[in-house]
Design a protein around this motif. Structure first.
Motif, PDB file in Angstrom:
ATOM      1  N   GLU A 182      36.520  30.792  34.404  1.00  5.78           N
ATOM      2  CA  GLU A 182      36.325  31.902  35.328  1.00  5.78           C
ATOM      3  C   GLU A 182      37.638  32.544  35.909  1.00  5.78           C
ATOM      4  OE1 GLU A 182      34.964  28.752  35.311  1.00  5.78           O
ATOM      5  OE2 GLU A 182      33.065  29.265  34.768  1.00  5.78           O
ATOM      6  N   GLU A 183      38.593  31.487  36.210  1.00  7.51           N
ATOM      7  CA  GLU A 183      39.884  32.260  36.457  1.00  7.51           C
ATOM      8  C   GLU A 183      40.744  32.938  35.511  1.00  7.51           C
ATOM      9  OE1 GLU A 183      41.379  28.305  37.632  1.00  7.51           O
ATOM     10  OE2 GLU A 183      40.736  28.646  39.751  1.00  7.51           O
ATOM     11  N   ARG A 184      40.237  32.649  34.244  1.00  8.71           N
ATOM     12  CA  ARG A 184      41.380  33.164  33.211  1.00  8.71           C
ATOM     13  C   ARG A 184      41.605  34.704  33.198  1.00  8.71           C
ATOM     14  NH1 ARG A 184      40.103  30.219  27.904  1.00  8.71           N
ATOM     15  NH2 ARG A 184      40.346  28.593  29.333  1.00  8.71           N
ATOM     16  N   PRO A 185      40.834  35.448  33.153  1.00  9.75           N
ATOM     17  CA  PRO A 185      41.071  36.800  33.134  1.00  9.75           C
ATOM     18  C   PRO A 185      41.979  37.248  34.147  1.00  9.75           C
ATOM     19  CG  PRO A 185      38.587  36.558  32.831  1.00  9.75           C
ATOM     20  CD  PRO A 185      39.037  35.233  33.495  1.00  9.75           C
ATOM     21  N   ALA A 186      41.790  36.947  35.390  1.00 12.94           N
ATOM     22  CA  ALA A 186      42.514  37.186  36.574  1.00 12.94           C
ATOM     23  C   ALA A 186      43.938  36.628  36.332  1.00 12.94           C
ATOM     24  CB  ALA A 186      42.217  36.643  37.977  1.00 12.94           C
ATOM     25  N   ALA A 187      44.027  35.187  35.746  1.00 12.41           N
ATOM     26  CA  ALA A 187      45.380  34.450  35.645  1.00 12.41           C
ATOM     27  C   ALA A 187      46.215  35.316  34.423  1.00 12.41           C
ATOM     28  CB  ALA A 187      44.977  33.018  35.171  1.00 12.41           C
ATOM     29  N   LEU A 188      45.631  35.590  33.421  1.00 11.35           N
ATOM     30  CA  LEU A 188      46.090  36.478  32.407  1.00 11.35           C
ATOM     31  C   LEU A 188      46.469  37.676  32.783  1.00 11.35           C
ATOM     32  CD1 LEU A 188      44.018  35.323  29.274  1.00 11.35           C
ATOM     33  CD2 LEU A 188      46.187  34.559  29.557  1.00 11.35           C
ATOM     34  N   GLY A 189      45.794  38.421  33.609  1.00 11.64           N
ATOM     35  CA  GLY A 189      46.106  39.714  34.127  1.00 11.64           C
ATOM     36  C   GLY A 189      47.450  39.976  34.851  1.00 11.64           C
ATOM     37  N   ARG A 190      47.405  38.703  35.623  1.00 13.95           N
ATOM     38  CA  ARG A 190      48.841  38.727  36.499  1.00 13.95           C
ATOM     39  C   ARG A 190      50.141  38.943  35.806  1.00 13.95           C
ATOM     40  NH1 ARG A 190      45.289  35.714  39.967  1.00 13.95           N
ATOM     41  NH2 ARG A 190      45.721  33.774  38.935  1.00 13.95           N
ATOM     42  N   LEU A 191      50.133  38.555  34.492  1.00 16.55           N
ATOM     43  CA  LEU A 191      51.007  38.483  33.241  1.00 16.55           C
ATOM     44  C   LEU A 191      51.572  40.091  33.418  1.00 16.55           C
ATOM     45  CD1 LEU A 191      50.557  36.177  30.559  1.00 16.55           C
ATOM     46  CD2 LEU A 191      52.521  36.143  31.973  1.00 16.55           C
ATOM     47  N   VAL A 324      50.520  47.059  38.747  1.00 17.66           N
ATOM     48  CA  VAL A 324      49.475  47.554  39.590  1.00 17.66           C
ATOM     49  C   VAL A 324      48.051  47.135  39.087  1.00 17.66           C
ATOM     50  CG1 VAL A 324      48.303  48.764  41.357  1.00 17.66           C
ATOM     51  CG2 VAL A 324      50.745  48.918  41.334  1.00 17.66           C
ATOM     52  N   ILE A 325      47.890  47.825  37.765  1.00 19.14           N
ATOM     53  CA  ILE A 325      46.721  47.729  37.331  1.00 19.14           C
ATOM     54  C   ILE A 325      46.219  46.270  36.641  1.00 19.14           C
ATOM     55  CG2 ILE A 325      45.188  48.552  35.541  1.00 19.14           C
ATOM     56  CD1 ILE A 325      46.227  51.392  36.127  1.00 19.14           C
ATOM     57  N   GLN A 326      47.200  45.814  35.916  1.00 15.97           N
ATOM     58  CA  GLN A 326      46.867  44.598  35.292  1.00 15.97           C
ATOM     59  C   GLN A 326      47.184  43.516  36.213  1.00 15.97           C
ATOM     60  OE1 GLN A 326      48.394  44.154  31.380  1.00 15.97           O
ATOM     61  NE2 GLN A 326      48.520  41.951  31.313  1.00 15.97           N
ATOM     62  N   GLY A 327      47.943  43.578  37.139  1.00 16.75           N
ATOM     63  CA  GLY A 327      48.436  42.494  37.854  1.00 16.75           C
ATOM     64  C   GLY A 327      47.657  42.339  38.964  1.00 16.75           C
ATOM     65  N   LEU A 328      46.879  43.348  39.557  1.00 13.80           N
ATOM     66  CA  LEU A 328      46.134  43.465  40.856  1.00 13.80           C
ATOM     67  C   LEU A 328      44.819  43.941  40.631  1.00 13.80           C
ATOM     68  CD1 LEU A 328      48.539  44.781  43.197  1.00 13.80           C
ATOM     69  CD2 LEU A 328      48.145  42.488  43.030  1.00 13.80           C
ATOM     70  N   VAL A 329      44.424  45.003  39.818  1.00 12.67           N
ATOM     71  CA  VAL A 329      43.072  45.521  39.576  1.00 12.67           C
ATOM     72  C   VAL A 329      42.208  44.863  38.798  1.00 12.67           C
ATOM     73  CG1 VAL A 329      41.902  47.604  38.933  1.00 12.67           C
ATOM     74  CG2 VAL A 329      44.089  47.585  40.450  1.00 12.67           C
ATOM     75  N   ILE A 330      42.703  44.412  37.565  1.00 13.41           N
ATOM     76  CA  ILE A 330      41.819  43.492  36.614  1.00 13.41           C
ATOM     77  C   ILE A 330      41.736  42.355  37.247  1.00 13.41           C
ATOM     78  CG2 ILE A 330      41.894  42.761  34.341  1.00 13.41           C
ATOM     79  CD1 ILE A 330      42.037  45.717  34.269  1.00 13.41           C
ATOM     80  N   GLY A 331      42.105  41.649  37.892  1.00 12.30           N
ATOM     81  CA  GLY A 331      41.629  40.460  38.359  1.00 12.30           C
ATOM     82  C   GLY A 331      40.695  40.465  39.404  1.00 12.30           C
ATOM     83  N   ARG A 332      40.547  41.701  40.267  1.00 16.37           N
ATOM     84  CA  ARG A 332      39.636  41.844  41.266  1.00 16.37           C
ATOM     85  C   ARG A 332      38.304  42.158  40.566  1.00 16.37           C
ATOM     86  NH1 ARG A 332      41.285  42.138  46.618  1.00 16.37           N
ATOM     87  NH2 ARG A 332      43.511  42.066  46.940  1.00 16.37           N
ATOM     88  N   LEU A 333      38.624  43.066  39.539  1.00 17.75           N
ATOM     89  CA  LEU A 333      37.159  43.580  38.678  1.00 17.75           C
ATOM     90  C   LEU A 333      36.626  42.577  37.946  1.00 17.75           C
ATOM     91  CD1 LEU A 333      38.612  47.061  37.536  1.00 17.75           C
ATOM     92  CD2 LEU A 333      36.976  46.616  39.022  1.00 17.75           C
ATOM     93  N   SER A 334      37.583  41.569  37.551  1.00 22.53           N
ATOM     94  CA  SER A 334      36.900  40.549  36.824  1.00 22.53           C
ATOM     95  C   SER A 334      35.919  39.466  37.491  1.00 22.53           C
ATOM     96  CB  SER A 334      38.033  39.509  35.959  1.00 22.53           C
ATOM     97  OG  SER A 334      38.845  38.879  36.931  1.00 22.53           O
ATOM     98  N   SER A 335      36.226  39.592  38.643  1.00 23.07           N
ATOM     99  CA  SER A 335      35.447  38.464  39.846  1.00 23.07           C
ATOM    100  C   SER A 335      34.041  39.408  39.930  1.00 23.07           C
ATOM    101  CB  SER A 335      36.339  38.228  41.091  1.00 23.07           C
ATOM    102  OG  SER A 335      36.379  39.543  41.808  1.00 23.07           O
TER     103      SER A 335
END
Length: 459
Positions: A182-191, A324-335
């Motif tokens: 469940e955490e993986r998309p947001a964790a990978l997005g922060r890269l 901004v998008i990969q580090g912050l937005v993608i993680g929020r959207l994945s939740s």
């Protein structure tokens, strides 16, 4: 990320000990911890070491982000000065293209092999090998600047370590191992934050240091930085971040250990259920925009009529958007949305942006399109990487991410020839038309055969 108590004998900055005593089980139940705490060097030597420098799982993930940002900064620093170094050594544009192609081919071939190496030898060995390969590359480039040495030969020789420069896939493997599905998309997005840091500060440092201290100075700085990265990897990264069950799967009892060059083992990953279709989605959807980005330096000069400084500002804008998008937005959207929904959204936006690219006439239009373009690119990469790592066993996440890392070098290898032919024959609009058509076709396939959100790892 859920925090687990550290085993009493973990000491990742001490003298070498058996690998099992320095590995992190990413999702281990509490009742298994006592048995793991007993694993260590004979005679209780582990208890004699202090816990100074020992990192918990969250500390390892944070250090992983730092190492990825360090490597990407040095990589973009190198990219920014390579044209000037090549010109200084007397290479024309054709020869410069040859050495760029050699680098792309070596990374394409080395990605899957490096992934297998990471799975078999652990995170510490993978990070160390990648940083040592990077150090060798920068050392050869710095030596190429010395007039008494054969500069052109050293320049081409510096491309060889590129086959083992895969810090980003190693970082993705660690994050995949230490995060829940469940955490993986947001964790990978922060890269994406790390990528943005490299894209912004790498060229800036390269240009500043080469202007003030000479072209050799940024290469020496990159050499020192990558050696520091290797030292941090050896002392503070755990030997392995995989679960105990994953180690058992890597080498089944009674069977010889497979080689890192075992092509059958690499091919086997693509033949697992659900892997090949998703991998093809990743390759096919990303290839048209990859062609555009390969030709971007020429397009920015000929079509957008930009000066070098203006093109640099545009790339910095691209880097900030990616952060901004990969580090912050993608993680929020994945939740809030499923991976299937995000994948469909990325392909849909790719299609719309492609149609708009076919109609754009100036750089202002392109700037308006960049947020959608960056969102599609980031969402596609994060979601497909997350789905593919869930589709294989825990012992194969490194090899799978190594295959994913080969997609970009594939574009860099085929892109200059194919992109140049399309640009010369049809102009800039052809890239938008191809992107629109390809992604629309993929979207129709995804809509009829949706990808399941949750793909359980084989245990």
């Amino acid at each position: 990320m859920t925090q687990h108590p550290r085993p009493a004998r973990e000491d990742f900055c001490s003298l070498p000990a058996p690998a099992a005593s320095r590995s992190y089980p990413s999702r281990v139940s509490q009742q298994h911890l006592p048995s793991m705490q007993k694993v260590g060097a004979p005679g209780g030597q582990g208890q004699a070491h202090s816990r100074r420098g020992a990192l918990g799982p969250s500390g390892v993930v944070l250090l992983t982000y730092v190492l990825a940002a360090l490597e990407l900064t040095c990589l973009f620093l190198q990219f920014s000065i390579m044209p000037y170094l090549s010109r200084r050594l007397g290479l024309d544009s054709v020869a410069f293209g040859y050495q760029q192609t050699v680098f792309g081919v070596l990374q394409l071939l080395g990605g899957p092999v490096f992934g297998r190496f990471a799975d078999q030898h652990g995170a510490r060995a993978a990070f160390t090998l990648s940083f040592l390969a990077s150090s060798t590359l920068y050392l050869l480039l710095a030596a190429a600047c010395i007039p008494a040495l054969p500069g052109v030969a050293l320049l081409f020789a510096s491309r060889l370590p590129g086959a083992l420069m895969h810090t980003l896939p190693a970082a993705q493997m660690v994050i995949a191992d230490l995060s829940t599905p469940e955490e993986r998309p947001a964790a990978l997005g922060r890269l994406g934050l790390c990528f943005g840091v490299g894209l912004i500060f790498g060229p800036l440092l390269g240009g500043t240091l080469s202007s003030s201290c000479g072209i050799q100075c940024p290469l020496i700085a990159a050499l020192v930085a990558t050696l520091l990265g290797a030292l941090l990897s050896v002392t503070c990264i755990p030997a392995s971040t995989k679960e105990a069950s994953a180690h058992a799967q890597t080498t089944p009892p009674g069977k010889p250990k497979a080689s890192v060059f075992d092509l059958k083992a690499i091919t086997r990953l693509l033949l697992q259920p659900g892997v090949l279709p998703m991998f093809l989605v990743k390759v096919i959807c990303g290839f048209p925009i990859g062609l555009f980005m390969v030709m971007f330096s020429i397009i920015s000069m000929d079509f957008f009529q930009l000066e070098a400084a203006q093109a640099g500002y545009l790339m910095s804008f691209f880097g900030i958007l990616q952060m901004v998008i990969q580090g912050l937005v993608i993680g929020r959207l994945s939740s809030h949305f499923s991976e299937r929904a995000l994948l469909r959204a990325s392909v849909l936006v790719f299609s719309v942006v492609g149609l708009a690219m076919a109609l754009m006439t100036n750089v202002f239009h392109f700037c308006l399109l960049m947020p959608g373009l960056v969102f599609s690119l980031c969402a596609l990469n994060v979601v497909t990487d997350s789905i593919l790592t869930k589709a294989v066993s825990a012992s194969d996440t490194g090899a799978m991410l190594g295959l994913c890392a080969s997609v970009q070098p594939l574009t860099r290898t085929l892109g200059p020839t194919l992109g140049g032919l399309l640009y010369r024959s049809f102009g800039v609009p052809i890239f938008g038309h191809v992107q629109f058509a390809v992604n629309l076709a993929v979207l129709l396939v995804l809509w009829r055969q949706p990808v399941s959100r949750k793909v359980d790892k084989a245990q």
